[in-house]
Enzyme design. Structure first.
Site, PDB file in Angstrom:
ATOM      1  N   GLN A 126     119.797 -50.197  -4.272  1.00  0.00           N
ATOM      2  CA  GLN A 126     120.671 -50.291  -5.402  1.00  0.00           C
ATOM      3  C   GLN A 126     121.603 -48.973  -5.418  1.00  0.00           C
ATOM      4  O   GLN A 126     121.035 -47.700  -5.629  1.00  0.00           O
ATOM      5  CB  GLN A 126     119.940 -50.395  -6.657  1.00  0.00           C
ATOM      6  N   GLU A 245     117.127 -55.590 -14.766  1.00  0.00           N
ATOM      7  CA  GLU A 245     116.140 -54.628 -14.224  1.00  0.00           C
ATOM      8  C   GLU A 245     115.302 -54.139 -15.279  1.00  0.00           C
ATOM      9  O   GLU A 245     113.847 -54.061 -15.270  1.00  0.00           O
ATOM     10  CB  GLU A 245     117.024 -53.523 -13.747  1.00  0.00           C
ATOM     11  N   SER A 385     117.432 -44.039 -18.509  1.00  0.00           N
ATOM     12  CA  SER A 385     116.105 -43.023 -19.049  1.00  0.00           C
ATOM     13  C   SER A 385     115.976 -43.727 -20.565  1.00  0.00           C
ATOM     14  O   SER A 385     116.623 -44.354 -21.158  1.00  0.00           O
ATOM     15  CB  SER A 385     116.575 -41.650 -19.089  1.00  0.00           C
ATOM     16  N   GLU A 387     115.593 -42.142 -23.251  1.00  0.00           N
ATOM     17  CA  GLU A 387     116.372 -41.764 -24.371  1.00  0.00           C
ATOM     18  C   GLU A 387     117.639 -42.550 -24.415  1.00  0.00           C
ATOM     19  O   GLU A 387     117.969 -42.976 -25.776  1.00  0.00           O
ATOM     20  CB  GLU A 387     116.767 -40.258 -23.983  1.00  0.00           C
TER      21      GLU A 387
HETATM   22  C1  LIG Z   1     112.076 -42.403  -9.058  1.00  0.00           C
HETATM   23  C2  LIG Z   1     113.551 -42.775  -9.408  1.00  0.00           C
HETATM   24  C3  LIG Z   1     113.999 -44.200  -8.469  1.00  0.00           C
HETATM   25  C4  LIG Z   1     115.293 -44.306  -9.000  1.00  0.00           C
HETATM   26  N1  LIG Z   1     116.003 -45.442  -7.963  1.00  0.00           N
HETATM   27  C5  LIG Z   1     117.375 -45.557  -8.241  1.00  0.00           C
HETATM   28  C6  LIG Z   1     117.932 -46.552  -7.508  1.00  0.00           C
HETATM   29  O1  LIG Z   1     117.248 -47.487  -6.663  1.00  0.00           O
HETATM   30  N2  LIG Z   1     119.261 -46.779  -7.604  1.00  0.00           N
HETATM   31  C7  LIG Z   1     120.218 -45.924  -8.556  1.00  0.00           C
HETATM   32  O2  LIG Z   1     121.427 -46.243  -8.555  1.00  0.00           O
HETATM   33  N3  LIG Z   1     119.372 -45.020  -9.056  1.00  0.00           N
HETATM   34  C8  LIG Z   1     118.156 -44.660  -9.297  1.00  0.00           C
HETATM   35  N4  LIG Z   1     117.714 -43.732 -10.154  1.00  0.00           N
HETATM   36  C9  LIG Z   1     118.382 -43.103 -10.936  1.00  0.00           C
HETATM   37  C10 LIG Z   1     118.140 -43.532 -12.466  1.00  0.00           C
HETATM   38  O3  LIG Z   1     118.701 -44.300 -12.848  1.00  0.00           O
HETATM   39  C11 LIG Z   1     118.680 -42.112 -13.069  1.00  0.00           C
HETATM   40  O4  LIG Z   1     117.877 -41.003 -12.769  1.00  0.00           O
HETATM   41  C12 LIG Z   1     118.850 -42.070 -14.779  1.00  0.00           C
HETATM   42  O5  LIG Z   1     119.664 -43.235 -14.881  1.00  0.00           O
HETATM   43  C13 LIG Z   1     119.085 -40.775 -15.217  1.00  0.00           C
HETATM   44  O6  LIG Z   1     120.119 -40.191 -14.687  1.00  0.00           O
HETATM   45  P1  LIG Z   1     120.176 -38.598 -14.216  1.00  0.00           P
HETATM   46  O7  LIG Z   1     118.978 -38.617 -13.346  1.00  0.00           O
HETATM   47  O8  LIG Z   1     121.613 -38.432 -13.622  1.00  0.00           O
HETATM   48  O9  LIG Z   1     119.762 -37.810 -15.492  1.00  0.00           O
HETATM   49  P2  LIG Z   1     120.938 -37.494 -16.629  1.00  0.00           P
HETATM   50  O10 LIG Z   1     121.857 -38.572 -16.876  1.00  0.00           O
HETATM   51  O11 LIG Z   1     121.586 -36.276 -16.329  1.00  0.00           O
HETATM   52  O12 LIG Z   1     119.935 -37.178 -17.979  1.00  0.00           O
HETATM   53  C14 LIG Z   1     119.195 -36.062 -17.781  1.00  0.00           C
HETATM   54  C15 LIG Z   1     118.293 -36.024 -19.203  1.00  0.00           C
HETATM   55  O13 LIG Z   1     119.312 -35.917 -20.370  1.00  0.00           O
HETATM   56  C16 LIG Z   1     119.006 -37.075 -21.165  1.00  0.00           C
HETATM   57  N5  LIG Z   1     120.374 -37.672 -21.622  1.00  0.00           N
HETATM   58  C17 LIG Z   1     121.334 -38.045 -20.989  1.00  0.00           C
HETATM   59  N6  LIG Z   1     122.528 -38.817 -21.631  1.00  0.00           N
HETATM   60  C18 LIG Z   1     121.905 -38.763 -22.917  1.00  0.00           C
HETATM   61  C19 LIG Z   1     122.247 -39.143 -24.200  1.00  0.00           C
HETATM   62  N7  LIG Z   1     123.378 -39.719 -24.326  1.00  0.00           N
HETATM   63  N8  LIG Z   1     121.473 -39.144 -25.174  1.00  0.00           N
HETATM   64  C20 LIG Z   1     120.309 -38.944 -25.305  1.00  0.00           C
HETATM   65  N9  LIG Z   1     119.795 -38.326 -24.037  1.00  0.00           N
HETATM   66  C21 LIG Z   1     120.475 -38.213 -22.797  1.00  0.00           C
HETATM   67  C22 LIG Z   1     118.351 -38.148 -20.181  1.00  0.00           C
HETATM   68  O14 LIG Z   1     117.511 -39.205 -20.825  1.00  0.00           O
HETATM   69  C23 LIG Z   1     117.526 -37.102 -19.285  1.00  0.00           C
HETATM   70  O15 LIG Z   1     116.415 -36.857 -20.028  1.00  0.00           O
HETATM   71  C24 LIG Z   1     116.053 -43.710  -9.861  1.00  0.00           C
HETATM   72  C25 LIG Z   1     115.680 -42.498 -10.550  1.00  0.00           C
HETATM   73  C26 LIG Z   1     114.376 -42.212 -10.243  1.00  0.00           C
HETATM   74  C27 LIG Z   1     113.688 -41.262 -10.984  1.00  0.00           C
END
Ligand SMILES: Cc1cc2nc3c(=O)[nH]c(=O)nc-3n(C[C@H](O)[C@H](O)[C@H](O)COP(=O)(O)OP(=O)(O)OC[C@H]3O[C@@H](n4cnc5c(N)ncnc54)[C@H](O)[C@@H]3O)c2cc1C
Length: 400
Positions: A126, A245, A385, A387
């Site tokens: 994905q 999902e 996430s 949140e």
């Molecule tokens: C083990 C693992 C597997 C994954 N597999 C896939 C995959 O196969 N394909 C894929 O596309 N993605 C994948 N992901 C990505 C996952 O969907 C993202 O990590 C997730 O959406 C969070 O985005 P980010 O890591 O950029 O964090 P950010 O968006 O930068 O967020 C950082 C922190 O800020 C908080 N935050 C951000 N915005 C807000 C808001 N508006 N209100 C409150 N809190 C907020 C978040 O909750 C988090 O704690 C995977 C992630 C992990 C950890």
């Protein structure tokens, strides 16, 4: 809600139970019971066994090779699969891109991709998240520019689970920036991982595993016919997929199974001369988690009922994702508490396989407890996430 099983449902449960006990590869069962990681080949073998029985497309309509099972049958199947301690089928094909293709794809795409997804001939991953686009997914920058019969793709995806094994990737890409809302101009593209210009780089996670990756695209030429649905409508399709999902990540049956095992372990483990099961404080924590799981189980049944009446799972799936993953982490923490010092050593798979149980540090799978605890930290991040799930619940479920 009445969840008493009918005679037919009980017969179905027995059939599932017998199949899981008697017709699946024994070596895989052994690896699972000892918490040894399954290889790509193991997973494919397992999924092909399910397909041979006609049980791979659990949620798919019959016309596309699905089971056509009722809500209760799906519930029984998931519960029995967890109770037999079998792995969860890899979700990216069956659970994610398959439903998008049969819902929004062309007839050619259905014929080309769906049979291979059902039969596990092709491994999908994905490609949504990017270095600067996770929670705020609409800010994604991977570009796909039309050039004759091809899209030319440039950009990077990140956290791509098991991309190192994947044959194909489904991606959200930007096909237009000239839009009123950022959610417009995003398209849903299917990309062969063997296409020149695609590279995969590993990301090693906190427990030392290679589970996630960066995927880079440099002038990758993707045939126009690999676009799913309409150009610029990818956000709508992607949102439906995320709700699927999130429904799948609750893991209620698996958490129930793990708590049952933990009760057994508590009866065996001795702390200060007493079995852990005599520690009322610890047993109270297990009971409190079981009560929360029971409540979530009924919420999941309600969602399953809605899905089986033809609806896509709605924003309620955020409740399942948020609460289900919190409980998975709570169970992992209870295991850590129960294992005590035995959870500390790092035990390689080969050691677990080669040494008889009585010679191992700790008690079998317990020696992987800390790795699992660390691994499960991911559950409250992926699939959106927790949140973000709370924001969705506040806005679309509670109407705040
Ligand atoms: C083990 C693992 C597997 C994954 N597999 C896939 C995959 O196969 N394909 C894929 O596309 N993605 C994948 N992901 C990505 C996952 O969907 C993202 O990590 C997730 O959406 C969070 O985005 P980010 O890591 O950029 O964090 P950010 O968006 O930068 O967020 C950082 C922190 O800020 C908080 N935050 C951000 N915005 C807000 C808001 N508006 N209100 C409150 N809190 C907020 C978040 O909750 C988090 O704690 C995977 C992630 C992990 C950890």
């Amino acid at each position: 809600m009445n969840v008493t099983f009918t005679a037919d449902e009980l017969a179905f449960r027995d059939e599932v139970r017998t199949f899981f006990r008697e017709e699946l590869p024994e070596d895989m069962r052994q690896k699972q019971s000892q918490a040894v990681e399954l290889s790509r080949e193991d997973m494919i073998r397992f999924q092909k066994c399910l397909h041979a029985k006609g049980w791979s497309g659990v949620n798919w309509p019959v016309e596309y090779g699905g089971t056509g099972w009722s809500t209760i049958q799906k519930y029984i199947y998931a519960t029995e699969m967890a109770a037999a301690n079998l792995p969860e089928p890899i979700p990216f094909g069956i659970g994610m891109v398959g439903p998008i293709i049969y819902t929004f794809g062309s007839e050619e795409q259905k014929q080309r991709f769906l049979p291979d997804i059902l039969e596990s001939n092709v491994w999908w991953c994905q490609g949504y998240s990017e270095p600067g686009a996770g929670s705020d997914l609409a800010s994604l920058k991977t570009r796909a520019n039309l050039d004759g019969g091809h899209y030319v793709v440039n950009g990077s995806k990140t956290w791509t689970t098991l991309a190192q094994h994947a044959d194909w990737i489904f991606c959200l890409v930007r096909t237009s920036s000239d839009v009123a809302r950022r959610q417009e101009g995003i398209s849903f593209l299917l990309i062969d991982m063997q296409t020149p210009g695609v590279t995969v780089k590993p990301i090693i996670t906190i427990e030392g595993d290679h589970e996630v990756n960066e995927v880079h695209f440099e002038n990758v030429r993707v045939p126009r016919e690999n676009l799913v649905g309409e150009e610029g409508k990818g956000w709508t399709y992607g949102k439906v997929l995320l709700q699927h999902e999130r429904t799948g990540t609750a893991g209620v049956a698996r958490s129930k199974y793990r708590l049952k095992q933990l009760r057994r372990q508590a009866a065996r483990s001795v702390r200060g001369g007493e079995p852990l099961a005599a520690d009322r404080n610890f047993m109270r924590k297990i009971a409190a988690t079981e009560v929360e799981l029971k409540a979530l189980e009924f919420t999941e049944l309600r969602t399953l009922a809605a899905v089986s009446s033809g609806k896509a799972p709605g924003p309620e799936s955020s409740i399942l994702k948020f609460k289900g993953t919190e409980l998975q982490q709570a169970v992992a923490a209870l295991y850590l508490e129960a294992a005590g010092y035995y959870a500390l050593p790092y035990v390689p798979d080969q050691y677990v396989l080669d040494f008889p149980e009585q010679d191992r540090v700790g008690e079998g799978a317990e020696t992987k407890t800390s790795l699992r605890y660390f691994n499960f930290r991911k559950t409250s991040i992926y699939g959106g996430s927790n949140e973000i799930q709370k924001n969705i619940i506040a806005k679309h479920v509670l109407g705040l």
